[in-house]
Design a protein around this motif. Structure first.
Motif, mmCIF file in Angstrom:
data_model
loop_
_atom_site.group_PDB
_atom_site.id
_atom_site.type_symbol
_atom_site.label_atom_id
_atom_site.label_comp_id
_atom_site.label_asym_id
_atom_site.label_seq_id
_atom_site.Cartn_x
_atom_site.Cartn_y
_atom_site.Cartn_z
ATOM 1 N N GLU A 124 0.825 -1.213 0.000
ATOM 2 C CA GLU A 124 0.000 0.000 0.000
ATOM 3 C C GLU A 124 0.858 1.262 0.000
ATOM 4 O OE1 GLU A 124 -2.745 2.264 3.197
ATOM 5 O OE2 GLU A 124 -3.229 0.148 2.872
ATOM 6 N N MET A 125 1.840 1.334 0.883
ATOM 7 C CA MET A 125 2.642 2.555 1.005
ATOM 8 C C MET A 125 3.471 2.825 -0.248
ATOM 9 S SD MET A 125 3.725 2.467 4.996
ATOM 10 C CE MET A 125 3.703 4.216 5.408
ATOM 11 N N LEU A 126 3.872 1.764 -0.930
ATOM 12 C CA LEU A 126 4.664 1.933 -2.147
ATOM 13 C C LEU A 126 3.789 2.002 -3.396
ATOM 14 C CD1 LEU A 126 7.544 -0.564 -1.319
ATOM 15 C CD2 LEU A 126 7.583 1.923 -1.119
ATOM 16 N N ARG A 127 2.484 1.872 -3.179
ATOM 17 C CA ARG A 127 1.521 1.906 -4.289
ATOM 18 C C ARG A 127 1.899 0.910 -5.391
ATOM 19 N NH1 ARG A 127 2.180 7.491 -3.021
ATOM 20 N NH2 ARG A 127 0.338 8.297 -1.960
ATOM 21 N N VAL A 128 2.068 -0.344 -4.966
ATOM 22 C CA VAL A 128 2.420 -1.410 -5.898
ATOM 23 C C VAL A 128 1.166 -1.782 -6.681
ATOM 24 C CG1 VAL A 128 3.278 -3.781 -6.120
ATOM 25 C CG2 VAL A 128 4.236 -2.265 -4.374
ATOM 26 N N GLY A 129 1.250 -1.650 -7.996
ATOM 27 C CA GLY A 129 0.106 -1.965 -8.859
ATOM 28 C C GLY A 129 -0.096 -3.459 -9.005
ATOM 29 N N ARG A 130 -1.279 -3.814 -9.486
ATOM 30 C CA ARG A 130 -1.604 -5.244 -9.663
ATOM 31 C C ARG A 130 -0.616 -5.941 -10.587
ATOM 32 N NH1 ARG A 130 -7.761 -6.447 -8.835
ATOM 33 N NH2 ARG A 130 -8.316 -4.594 -7.648
ATOM 34 N N GLY A 131 -0.201 -5.263 -11.620
ATOM 35 C CA GLY A 131 0.753 -5.866 -12.546
ATOM 36 C C GLY A 131 2.136 -6.055 -11.939
ATOM 37 N N GLU A 132 2.489 -5.194 -10.998
ATOM 38 C CA GLU A 132 3.792 -5.274 -10.337
ATOM 39 C C GLU A 132 3.788 -6.228 -9.148
ATOM 40 O OE1 GLU A 132 5.431 -0.734 -10.498
ATOM 41 O OE2 GLU A 132 3.654 -1.116 -9.234
ATOM 42 N N GLN A 133 2.608 -6.500 -8.618
ATOM 43 C CA GLN A 133 2.505 -7.211 -7.352
ATOM 44 C C GLN A 133 3.181 -8.588 -7.335
ATOM 45 O OE1 GLN A 133 -1.398 -7.140 -5.673
ATOM 46 N NE2 GLN A 133 -0.578 -7.374 -3.612
ATOM 47 N N PRO A 134 2.996 -9.437 -8.339
ATOM 48 C CA PRO A 134 3.664 -10.747 -8.266
ATOM 49 C C PRO A 134 5.188 -10.643 -8.164
ATOM 50 C CG PRO A 134 1.957 -10.781 -9.952
ATOM 51 C CD PRO A 134 2.099 -9.349 -9.499
ATOM 52 N N ALA A 135 5.789 -9.806 -8.977
ATOM 53 C CA ALA A 135 7.251 -9.647 -8.929
ATOM 54 C C ALA A 135 7.688 -8.998 -7.624
ATOM 55 C CB ALA A 135 7.734 -8.818 -10.122
ATOM 56 N N PHE A 136 6.908 -8.010 -7.165
ATOM 57 C CA PHE A 136 7.243 -7.352 -5.909
ATOM 58 C C PHE A 136 7.188 -8.346 -4.753
ATOM 59 C CE2 PHE A 136 5.694 -5.424 -1.957
ATOM 60 C CZ PHE A 136 6.807 -4.671 -1.623
ATOM 61 N N LEU A 137 6.090 -9.084 -4.647
ATOM 62 C CA LEU A 137 5.947 -10.016 -3.526
ATOM 63 C C LEU A 137 6.998 -11.124 -3.563
ATOM 64 C CD1 LEU A 137 2.072 -10.273 -3.144
ATOM 65 C CD2 LEU A 137 3.705 -9.050 -1.678
ATOM 66 N N GLU A 138 7.343 -11.590 -4.741
ATOM 67 C CA GLU A 138 8.404 -12.601 -4.853
ATOM 68 C C GLU A 138 9.719 -12.045 -4.304
ATOM 69 O OE1 GLU A 138 10.941 -14.910 -8.309
ATOM 70 O OE2 GLU A 138 8.905 -14.262 -8.787
ATOM 71 N N THR A 139 10.051 -10.821 -4.691
ATOM 72 C CA THR A 139 11.275 -10.177 -4.223
ATOM 73 C C THR A 139 11.181 -9.857 -2.732
ATOM 74 O OG1 THR A 139 11.543 -9.220 -6.433
ATOM 75 C CG2 THR A 139 12.886 -8.270 -4.683
ATOM 76 N N PHE A 140 10.034 -9.375 -2.317
ATOM 77 C CA PHE A 140 9.795 -9.033 -0.907
ATOM 78 C C PHE A 140 9.984 -10.265 -0.015
ATOM 79 C CE2 PHE A 140 6.973 -8.837 2.739
ATOM 80 C CZ PHE A 140 7.315 -7.629 3.314
ATOM 81 N N TYR A 141 9.363 -11.395 -0.382
ATOM 82 C CA TYR A 141 9.466 -12.608 0.434
ATOM 83 C C TYR A 141 10.886 -13.163 0.442
ATOM 84 C CZ TYR A 141 4.360 -12.714 0.691
ATOM 85 O OH TYR A 141 3.040 -12.403 0.925
ATOM 86 N N ALA A 142 11.560 -13.086 -0.687
ATOM 87 C CA ALA A 142 12.952 -13.557 -0.735
ATOM 88 C C ALA A 142 13.828 -12.699 0.173
ATOM 89 C CB ALA A 142 13.471 -13.522 -2.177
ATOM 90 N N TYR A 143 13.620 -11.395 0.135
ATOM 91 C CA TYR A 143 14.364 -10.480 1.003
ATOM 92 C C TYR A 143 14.082 -10.783 2.475
ATOM 93 C CZ TYR A 143 15.638 -6.107 3.354
ATOM 94 O OH TYR A 143 16.168 -5.178 4.226
ATOM 95 N N ALA A 144 12.805 -10.928 2.819
ATOM 96 C CA ALA A 144 12.425 -11.202 4.208
ATOM 97 C C ALA A 144 13.038 -12.518 4.689
ATOM 98 C CB ALA A 144 10.905 -11.239 4.342
ATOM 99 N N GLU A 145 13.061 -13.513 3.823
ATOM 100 C CA GLU A 145 13.632 -14.810 4.188
ATOM 101 C C GLU A 145 15.139 -14.709 4.443
ATOM 102 O OE1 GLU A 145 14.192 -19.128 2.086
ATOM 103 O OE2 GLU A 145 12.260 -18.126 1.820
#
Length: 177
Positions: free
Chosen positions: A50-71
């Motif tokens: 929400e804060m980064l205003r990640v669009g629907r088209g960007e969301q899969p790539a963002f979440l993949e990168t986000f989860y990898a970073y968090a891990e």
């Protein structure tokens, strides 16, 4: 991300004593997830999206990168917590060689964290662009620093500094105040 938003987030983090009721000796996982859930009532990834205003088209790539970073970040954050807990528990017993070794390990941990952020900044640029990638790490650092502040606050040395600061402030006040 606006300075007002970050200031509001910091104020909420620091003023909410119930967020930090956890004992550092029992903190085996970073507090960030708990802090984000309590402040925003939703997951960390939802807040970032929400804060980064990640669009629907960007969301899969963002979440993949986000989860990898968090891990990858989790063991680094856990090690930091262990090192600070060791310092706190062994404070009275620390001699020069033990303190030297502990400090070296904390600095090594900090380098590992910066290296991780550097790698993922490049990945986030590809997903979000440079502006929002910078905002991602600004928010991530903000939450991380809030967590570190909480952990550091439990260390005896910090308490000694605060006592010294209060004494110095008392001496500097004009008579009658």
């Amino acid at each position: 991300m606006s300075n007002l938003m970050l200031t509001t987030l910091l104020g909420a983090l620091l003023s909410s004593a119930s967020l930090f009721g956890q004992d550092t000796a029992s903190a085996n996982v970073p507090l960030t997830e708990d802090v984000v859930l309590r402040l925003f009532g939703r997951t960390r990834e939802a807040v970032f999206t929400e804060m980064l205003r990640v669009g629907r088209g960007e969301q899969p790539a963002f979440l993949e990168t986000f989860y990898a970073y968090a891990e990858e970040k989790m063991p680094i954050a856990q090690m930091r917590s262990v090192l600070l807990r060791d310092y706190n528990e062994k404070y009275e017993l620390l001699d020069e060689p033990l303190l030297h070794n502990l400090t070296k390990n904390i600095l090594k941990n900090d380098r590992e964290f910066v290296d991780l952020q550097t790698r993922y900044y490049r990945r986030m640029i590809k997903v979000l662009g440079a502006n929002r990638a910078a905002m991602f790490f600004q928010l991530d650092n903000y939450l991380d620093q809030s967590e570190r502040l909480y952990l550091q606050n439990g260390l005896p040395f910090i308490r000694e500094l605060e006592t010294g600061r209060r004494l110095a402030a008392t001496r500097l006040q004009p008579p009658g105040h």
